[in-house]
Design an enzyme around this catalytic site. Sequence first.
Site: not given
Length: 463
Positions: A435-437
């Site tokens: 998850d790039h967040r």
Amino acid sequence: MPVIEIKVPDIGDFAEVTVIELIVKPGDTVRAEQSLMTVESDKASMEIPSSHAGLVKEIKVQLGDKVKQGSLVLMLEVAGAAASPAAAAASEPKQASAPAIASASAPVSVANDVLVPLPVPVPVQVSAPAVALPGTAAAAAAHAPGASSLGLPHASPSVRKFARELGVPLAEVKGSGPKGRITEADVQAFTQSVMSGAVQTAAIAAQAKPATVAATDGAGLGLIPWPKVDFAKFGPIERKEMSRIKKISGANLLRNAVMIPAVTNHDDADITDLEAFRLATNKEHEKSGVKVTMLAFLIKACVAALKKYPEFNSSLDGDALIFKQYYHIGFAADTPNGLMVPVIKDADQKGILQISQEMGELAKKARDGKLSPAEMSGASFTISSLGGIGGRYFTPIINAPEVAILGVCKSTMAPVWDGKAFQPRLMLPLSLTWDHRVIDGAAAARFNVYLGQILGDFRRVLL
């Protein structure tokens, strides 16, 4: 003859489950351990057994009711004296179930990746753009399945849950199924119509908000409706309903794929020495009946990597990160009804042999349809393994609320340069989706490299 209360036993970590089938009726004679009704969680359905044999006097639940541990199921007339201590324990706490109004904060589970899913509190507000529309909470309550069986929209429990996640008032959706039954496609089409401004919900109209509010959110993407095709006009067809597991997991997969900005890193790990050690271990313990698989080593290796890079063992909670101090690893199990994800709890505290034995037991339960909700809940990281089936790499879908998932395929022999010559080495393909967040590319690359180093020299797990 005494009449006793039969209540819902321990159903694991789930706060509530939905009654989807009543197997007995008043006047029926039941045996001890005979199934009384079927309930559905977000991951699977399960049957509730009777703790005693006797005559069913009165059913206390209806289709669509929400029940939990201790909810009253029915009154049973049993032969003999007082109920046994076990029965007395089963009848506590003494509270009858009543149709429950679905709460916007009621916990929802997620059924897994390319596999299937784990529990996560998903408020009604967290969803596709339609949920952000005014009056969503009121709309969600309007189709609460526990309100009354007469008021239930003509839709399955999984479709009602899908509508709750999107904030769709089912009372305003026109069903296209048999006898007006609302399908998942109907819910999606309604959501797209609201986002495009073609339709207003009653709540939006009441507050006199412009219909363009929904369309301004980029998540709508201006998608056209899903094509409806009469395939029979092109040739012979056969229609088969999807299994309940696939229907439930499908909604979760759609949400996870749309809402998570996911990136996948691909890499290879040299497991030549580890595979030799695995074969020697199996030969040494062949009389114990426990077969050690590469997946057991992968679980231990992932635990070591999660400890070194704790953001991979976290979950988003609004603007905060929850860093878990436990290491529960989910793994894919192929079943006749689809992929399911049992969970190895506290994998950091277990050895390879214990993990292998537990994996075998959980995989058998999954194939037999006997996994309990507790055995599929609480994973902090998931491994999706295609084992010896084949393939090279793939992109697994993150199992929310987790922030990463590891996909592995079949290992193959490949020539690897050792600085002087090419040597035949057994290479295992790794596909890490993150998850790039929460995670950036550098951290993901380091995680994969470290995982490969552990698999190349398993002594590193001791460091």
